[in-house]
Structures are given as structure tokens and as C-alpha cells.
Enzyme design. Structure first.
Site, PDB file in Angstrom:
ATOM      1  N   LYS A 147      -7.228  -0.337 -10.408  1.00 13.64           N
ATOM      2  CA  LYS A 147      -7.881  -1.030  -9.282  1.00 13.64           C
ATOM      3  C   LYS A 147      -9.120  -0.246  -8.823  1.00 13.64           C
ATOM      4  O   LYS A 147      -9.002   0.898  -8.390  1.00 13.64           O
ATOM      5  CB  LYS A 147      -6.889  -1.171  -8.125  1.00 13.64           C
ATOM      6  CG  LYS A 147      -7.459  -1.832  -6.890  1.00 13.64           C
ATOM      7  CD  LYS A 147      -6.375  -2.036  -5.835  1.00 13.64           C
ATOM      8  CE  LYS A 147      -6.895  -2.745  -4.610  1.00 13.64           C
ATOM      9  NZ  LYS A 147      -7.708  -1.868  -3.748  1.00 13.64           N
TER      10      LYS A 147
ATOM     11  N   TYR B  52      -1.792   5.823  -4.564  1.00  8.54           N
ATOM     12  CA  TYR B  52      -2.782   6.902  -4.474  1.00  8.54           C
ATOM     13  C   TYR B  52      -2.168   8.129  -5.129  1.00  8.54           C
ATOM     14  O   TYR B  52      -0.976   8.410  -4.924  1.00  8.54           O
ATOM     15  CB  TYR B  52      -3.114   7.240  -3.014  1.00  8.54           C
ATOM     16  CG  TYR B  52      -4.080   6.273  -2.366  1.00  8.54           C
ATOM     17  CD1 TYR B  52      -5.377   6.129  -2.853  1.00  8.54           C
ATOM     18  CD2 TYR B  52      -3.705   5.517  -1.256  1.00  8.54           C
ATOM     19  CE1 TYR B  52      -6.275   5.252  -2.252  1.00  8.54           C
ATOM     20  CE2 TYR B  52      -4.594   4.642  -0.653  1.00  8.54           C
ATOM     21  CZ  TYR B  52      -5.875   4.513  -1.158  1.00  8.54           C
ATOM     22  OH  TYR B  52      -6.758   3.646  -0.567  1.00  8.54           O
TER      23      TYR B  52
ATOM     24  N   SER C  14       0.829  -1.206   0.000  1.00  5.69           N
ATOM     25  CA  SER C  14       0.000   0.000   0.000  1.00  5.69           C
ATOM     26  C   SER C  14       0.863   1.256   0.000  1.00  5.69           C
ATOM     27  O   SER C  14       1.926   1.293   0.631  1.00  5.69           O
ATOM     28  CB  SER C  14      -0.885  -0.006   1.253  1.00  5.69           C
ATOM     29  OG  SER C  14      -1.529   1.246   1.425  1.00  5.69           O
TER      30      SER C  14
ATOM     31  N   HIS D 173     -13.094  -1.743  -3.032  1.00  3.34           N
ATOM     32  CA  HIS D 173     -12.261  -1.215  -1.947  1.00  3.34           C
ATOM     33  C   HIS D 173     -12.646  -1.862  -0.612  1.00  3.34           C
ATOM     34  O   HIS D 173     -12.727  -1.197   0.423  1.00  3.34           O
ATOM     35  CB  HIS D 173     -12.418   0.316  -1.860  1.00  3.34           C
ATOM     36  CG  HIS D 173     -11.219   1.032  -1.305  1.00  3.34           C
ATOM     37  ND1 HIS D 173     -10.513   1.948  -2.039  1.00  3.34           N
ATOM     38  CD2 HIS D 173     -10.607   0.972  -0.096  1.00  3.34           C
ATOM     39  CE1 HIS D 173      -9.517   2.430  -1.283  1.00  3.34           C
ATOM     40  NE2 HIS D 173      -9.572   1.844  -0.103  1.00  3.34           N
TER      41      HIS D 173
ATOM     42  N   THR E 114      -5.153   2.943  -7.570  1.00  4.04           N
ATOM     43  CA  THR E 114      -6.497   2.945  -6.964  1.00  4.04           C
ATOM     44  C   THR E 114      -7.289   4.127  -7.502  1.00  4.04           C
ATOM     45  O   THR E 114      -6.858   5.277  -7.394  1.00  4.04           O
ATOM     46  CB  THR E 114      -6.397   3.010  -5.427  1.00  4.04           C
ATOM     47  OG1 THR E 114      -5.721   1.837  -4.971  1.00  4.04           O
ATOM     48  CG2 THR E 114      -7.778   3.074  -4.794  1.00  4.04           C
TER      49      THR E 114
END
Length: 369
Positions: free
Chosen positions: A230, A129, A106, A254, A155
Site C-alpha cells: 500500500k 506498520y 489500521s 496516504h 504501508t
């Protein structure tokens, strides 16, 4: 008590973790309808097993973006794993490597890309992100590349953070002894206390709400790494992802933490697979807790699946050994499901091995659900 399935780790994690931390990992958005549905939808898909096939040898190996892995079960990006266990992402990386599969780190990890790379060999993807400051993004992508990460999972379902009511009640924030390690040097590693969720405030301040398809194209100008989009749930966005140059699609809601009342991932999967028409691989992330779930996803056209919460719950319970055990249990269950369905390799798993309640012509074959 011996643990015999993946679900049992959740109760152990709940006992071990502070309430704020467990609730952060476990909860979904608003009514949490999609959270329950991510699991429940799997139970509306039944098997049509084929018998009297020699299943003495079963091969679960596959390739993802050209990388060979031992099974189509991979680790999804989950944030702040050191809240679960002191070794956090280090333990997860080692467990994934030992199992011969892919870990996705992440952006909001409590260990940096360099630290995770230092755990040793392994195929790793980086979840990204997009921050308002694009220099931050470019720097992060370059660091992931240098650290040997093999793909970017972008994402796309989080222009704003979903409303997670337990985080609001608990005034969730990153514990003071931890930082978002990838952002430490950029003064973006700490999370301020807020009147609601500290993470929601952080996202509102830092994450770019203007993110659009042109940014997917921009990303390809700053990196040679393949990009997985994603957070796709519709045929329309599957087609647009491919047009924008995506190397693959991850069907994800998510973890039911963003928009409530979207379909479960397994319900959205077939629509996305049909739209992709085999041009790029499609993966499923969300709700998988059993080897039977893995088989169902592959029968509906997924090239592989990702697990998220089972990783943090097992990590909280038993550290690296817990994550290894989750991967091993899913592997063994999946192998057994293949054998009992009459499939010796992943390519033998077909749509005819399952029946769903939206299969009208086949519905006569299925018992009433």
C-alpha cells in the site's frame, strides 16, 4: 436535513468533533495541494456512455484475493476511530459486514484485532506498520492471522510521518482515555505529548526507517497471508512489488498526508496498472467520494477502491448507521453510473467508457476542459 451524498458528512463531523480530532482526520501534508488534487483530478475524466443496452440487471459483485464481495468498494485503514465515535472500529466492522464488503483495520486502531473479530463474521484485512522491534511485528501479524484476518496491507510510504501542520498547531495526541489497542500489552499503546505532533514523535521513535524490499520478502517468511503493498505511485515500484512477491498493489498517497505534490491516486493509477500487466490486482485508495469516481477507477484498470475519510466522517456523524449509509450511497451511485454508461457487470467497464485529458488521439472527441 436529509443527507444525499458522501461529502455532506464532512461538515457534520466538523461540527461534532473536537478541533484537534477533526483536523487530524481532515488535513493533508504541508500545502495540501495533493489533498485537493485527489478530488479535483476525478473531474478531469469524462464519460463516453454507451446507449440502448439492456441494463435491467446490474451485477456489481467481484472477488478480491479470492474473496467474494458485493461491490468493488471497500474500507481503507484509518487510525483511531474511537476518536470519531465511542464504538469506533466495532461500528465500522459491522457496517462493512452488513454491506458484504471488506474492512481494513489500521495498526493504530483504538480496537484490537481480537475485538474487531468478535463483532461477528466478515472479510477483514489488516494494515501493518513495521516497527523497529520486529518481534512486535511478528506478534501482531500472528494475532491478525489467528483473529481470522485474510490479508496484510503493508504501508510502505511512511518511513517518517508527513508534515501535517494542523497536527503541529494542535499538538495532536491520542486522547488520554484511548489507546492504540493492538499495542496495549507492549507498552506502545500510549502517545506522549510533544512539542509538535505527538503522532510524528511516536512514529520517529517506533517506526522503522530502514524498511526496504527485503522486508517485504521477510514478511512472507512469517505469514502465509497474502500481502498488499500500500503506497505505490510509480511503474517502477509496481514492478518491484510484484518481484518481491506482493499479491496485490494499492495505489495510495496516504490520503495526501505524506509527501505533498505527488499526483492524485487516480492520475497515478494507469501507470501502475500498465506496469502490473495483470499479474496482480491493483486497487485505488484516495479521493473517492462518488459512484462516478468508482467507475472511473475501474475504467482505468483498478480491481476495486478503498474509502477512508468518508468512513470516519460518517462514523462521527451517525455511528454505524452513518458508515452503512456511505456504503449504500456509493453502491447506488455506482450502480446508476454503470446503467447510464451501458455496463451490466464490472467486466463490461472498459477504458473506452472514459476520456481523459491525456488521451491525445481521443482528445478530439472530448469537449475542451
Amino acid at each position: 436535513m436529509e443527507i444525499t451524498n458522501v461529502m455532506e458528512y464532512e461538515a457534520i463531523a466538523k461540527q461534532k468533533l473536537p478541533k484537534m480530532v477533526f483536523d487530524y482526520y481532515a488535513s493533508g501534508a504541508e500545502d495540501q495541494w495533493t489533498l485537493a488534487e485527489n478530488r479535483n483530478a476525478f473531474s478531469r475524466i469524462l464519460f463516453r456512455p454507451r446507449i440502448l443496452i439492456d441494463v435491467s440487471k446490474i451485477d456489481m459483485a467481484t472477488t478480491v484475493l479470492g474473496f467474494k464481495i458485493s461491490m468493488p468498494i471497500m474500507i481503507a485503514p484509518t487510525a483511531m476511530q474511537k476518536m470519531a465515535h465511542p464504538e469506533g472500529e466495532y461500528a465500522t466492522a459491522r457496517a462493512a459486514s452488513a454491506a458484504g464488503t471488506i474492512m481494513t483495520l489500521s495498526s493504530w486502531a483504538t480496537s484490537s484485532v481480537e475485538e474487531v473479530a468478535s463483532t461477528g463474521p466478515g472479510i477483514r484485512f489488516f494494515q501493518l506498520y513495521v516497527y523497529k522491534d520486529r518481534n512486535v511485528v511478528a506478534q501482531l501479524v500472528r494475532r491478525a492471522e489467528r483473529a481470522g484476518f485474510k490479508a496484510i496491507a503493508l504501508t510502505v510510504d511512511t518511513p517518517r510521518l508527513g508534515r501535517r501542520e494542523s497536527d503541529i498547531k494542535n499538538r495532536f495526541t491520542l486522547p488520554p482515555f484511548l489507546t492504540l489497542k493492538n499495542f496495549e500489552g507492549l507498552d506502545l499503546g500510549k502517545m506522549d505529548k510533544a512539542n509538535d505532533s505527538g503522532l510524528a514523535s511516536y512514529v520517529a521513535g517506533q517506526i522503522d526507517r530502514t524498511l526496504s524490499w527485503k522486508d517485504v520478502e521477510w514478511l512472507q517468511t512469517i505469514t502465509r497471508l497474502p500481502i498488499l503493498v500500500k503506497g505505490v505511485l510509480t511503474a517502477e515500484d509496481a514492478r518491484l512489488s510484484i518481484q518481491a512477491g506482493a499479491a496485490g498493489i494499492i495505489v495510495s498517497n496516504h490520503g495526501a498526508r505524506q509527501l505533498d505534490y505527488v499526483p492524485s491516486t487516480i492520475m497515478a493509477l494507469e501507470e501502475v496498472v500498465k506496469a502490473a500487466q495483470g499479474r496482480v490486482p491493483v486497487f485505488l485508495d484516495g479521493g473517492v467520494r462518488r459512484g462516478t469516481d468508482v467507475f472511473k477507477a475501474l475504467a482505468l484498470g483498478a480491481s476495486g477502491i478503498f474509502i477512508g475519510r468518508p468512513v470516519v466522517f460518517s462514523l462521527a456523524s451517525e455511528g454505524e448507521a452513518g458508515v452503512r449509509k456511505v456504503l449504500q450511497m456509493l453502491r447506488e451511485e455506482f450502480e446508476l453510473t454503470m446503467a447510464l454508461s451501458g455496463c451490466r457487470s464490472l467486466k463490461e467497464i472498459t477504458r473506452d467508457h472514459i476520456v481523459t485529458d491525456w488521451d491525445h488521439p481521443r482528445a478530439r472527441l472530448a469537449p475542451k476542459l
